[in-house]
Design an enzyme around this catalytic site. Structure first.
Site, PDB file in Angstrom:
ATOM      1  N   CYS A 153      -2.319  15.125  35.655  1.00 48.89           N
ATOM      2  CA  CYS A 153      -1.587  15.714  37.034  1.00 48.89           C
ATOM      3  C   CYS A 153      -2.116  17.147  37.283  1.00 48.89           C
ATOM      4  CB  CYS A 153      -0.036  15.783  36.852  1.00 48.89           C
ATOM      5  SG  CYS A 153       0.423  16.721  35.497  1.00 48.89           S
TER       6      CYS A 153
ATOM      7  N   ASP B 233      -1.009  19.994  35.638  1.00 46.55           N
ATOM      8  CA  ASP B 233      -0.174  21.003  35.312  1.00 46.55           C
ATOM      9  C   ASP B 233      -0.798  21.816  34.169  1.00 46.55           C
ATOM     10  OD1 ASP B 233       1.226  19.853  37.237  1.00 46.55           O
ATOM     11  OD2 ASP B 233       2.947  19.084  36.087  1.00 46.55           O
TER      12      ASP B 233
ATOM     13  N   CYS C  18       5.052  20.649  38.313  1.00 45.15           N
ATOM     14  CA  CYS C  18       6.038  20.034  38.842  1.00 45.15           C
ATOM     15  C   CYS C  18       7.507  20.301  38.254  1.00 45.15           C
ATOM     16  CB  CYS C  18       5.898  18.370  38.886  1.00 45.15           C
ATOM     17  SG  CYS C  18       6.102  17.819  37.200  1.00 45.15           S
TER      18      CYS C  18
ATOM     19  N   CYS D 288       5.491  15.141  31.154  1.00 48.26           N
ATOM     20  CA  CYS D 288       5.906  16.402  31.216  1.00 48.26           C
ATOM     21  C   CYS D 288       6.334  16.886  29.948  1.00 48.26           C
ATOM     22  CB  CYS D 288       6.674  16.602  32.397  1.00 48.26           C
ATOM     23  SG  CYS D 288       6.071  16.262  33.891  1.00 48.26           S
TER      24      CYS D 288
END
Lengths: 137, 251
Positions: A37, A39, A62, A105
């Site tokens: 993603c 991040d 996010c 995450c």
């Protein structure tokens, strides 16, 4: 997709956002990223006598990544270096009620903790060596 | 409309992995076609069917775009739910399921980046098997830029105009540089496409090692590209005059 109350709370009121100077004594820095993603997460610990006295993070990603790292810094404070190494991503998932698509995450947060601890240990080792070398027996 | 009109080119026999080896309707043996040879009922596509096979393309990265379009449109017509409006529930469900799979396959293969990501997943079993080293320098660069971005967002127009202008110019320059880097990464990805396509589909250990090297190389470019893409998006959103700071927590 709906985020849990806890994720929203950490996103709106992130705990311990900020940074320490990387070369400060007792500071360990972990910078990790999630290639899926994009991040990027920076997590830092400040250690005094084997105990984490402070922790800070900066996460660009996010809401779940921000919440995971915010929560991680809360948990890290007061733990010994060894105890900190025991924190598992599954505990973060549980606490924040992360949905399956956001589990990565929490993995990122665990990786960041490990990277920060490793950086701290590496620094402590080399500092120890120079101290020993500086003080003749 | 006769049931035969929307059949795809049935002259070509293809070895397709179907969900079942027998027709769900008349129980006759299937030969790997989308329609039963005896009762002409539509057959469900197997969930294991890979997108290249589904669209009758070799597992290559520089693909024949015209062939992709043609096969997609031909199959879309054969599976289209409109043709099954008067059929029984079972056939309607198969038509919907096949159409959904076909659309995903087409969308994935049409986009070069998604195509590469899909091929890596397919070849490596799961993309997670390929571990690339984290780009530490890129992370440092991104963190530094994000700090500037934060400062820029915190300065409201009207006050500290000089600092705001200075940051704006710096961020716009960085954005251009990063966009150029992203384009460079994409052309490096294209070079890997050529390398992949030149390798034989099956081969000994040496070929396998070469394949793994190309897959890892592509994975690395794709990961770095994602980081660059994110920061570029943030830069575009923050420095564009619309006022929206562009941060999106829902991605």
């Amino acid at each position: 997709m709906a985020y849990s109350e806890k994720v929203i709370d950490h996103y709106n009121n992130p705990r311990n956002m900020g940074s320490f100077k990387k070369d400060e004594e007792g500071v360990g820095t972990g910078i990790v990223g999630a290639p899926e993603c994009g991040d990027v997460m920076k997590l830092q610990i400040k250690v005094e006598e084997d105990t984490i006295v402070d922790a800070k993070f900066k996460t660009f990603g996010c809401g779940s990544a921000i919440a995971s790292s915010s929560l991680a810094t809360e948990w890290l404070k007061g733990k010994t270096v060894d105890e900190a190494g025991q924190i598992k991503n599954t505990e973060i998932v549980q606490e924040l009620n992360l949905p399956p698509v956001k589990i990565h995450c929490s993995v990122l947060a665990e990786d960041a903790i490990k990277a920060a601890l490793n950086d701290y240990k590496k620094k402590a080792d080399t500092e120890g060596e120079t101290e020993e070398a500086a003080t003749p027996a | 409309m006769s049931e035969h009109t929307h059949q795809p080119d049935s002259g070509r026999s293809r070895d397709l992995p179907m969900a079942r080896s027998m027709c769900w309707h008349c129980q006759s043996e299937m030969t790997g076609e989308y329609f039963c040879g005896r009762c002409v009922k539509v057959q469900p596509l197997s969930k294991e069917l890979d997108y290249f096979t589904c669209l009758n393309l070799p597992r290559k990265l520089n693909l024949d775009e015209q062939a992709l379009e043609e096969t997609f449109y031909a199959l879309s017509r054969s599976f289209h739910p409109d043709y099954y409006a008067t059929k029984d529930e079972g056939e309607k469900a198969i038509s919907l399921g096949n159409t959904a799979l076909l659309n995903t396959a087409y969308r994935t293969l049409k986009d070069p980046v998604q195509r590469a990501e899909y091929l890596i997943r397919l070849e490596a079993g799961s993309a997670k098997d390929i571990r690339t080293s984290p780009p530490a320098d890129l992370f440092d660069e991104i963190l530094e830029l994000q700090e500037d971005l934060e400062e820029f967002r915190s300065l409201s127009a009207g006050e500290s105009d000089a600092r705001r202008q200075e940051l704006l110019e710096k961020l716009q320059a960085e954005r251009q540089a990063l966009e150029a880097r992203k384009a460079q990464m994409e052309s490096r990805l294209r070079e890997q496409f050529g390398r992949w396509d030149a390798l034989p589909a099956d081969g000994d250990v040496t070929v396998q090692a070469q394949k793994d090297a190309v897959l890892t190389g592509m994975q690395e470019i794709l990961s770095n590209r994602t980081y660059v893409k994110n920061i570029v998006n943030d830069l575009v959103a923050a420095t564009s005059p619309t006022g929206d700071d562009g941060r999106n927590i829902w991605h």
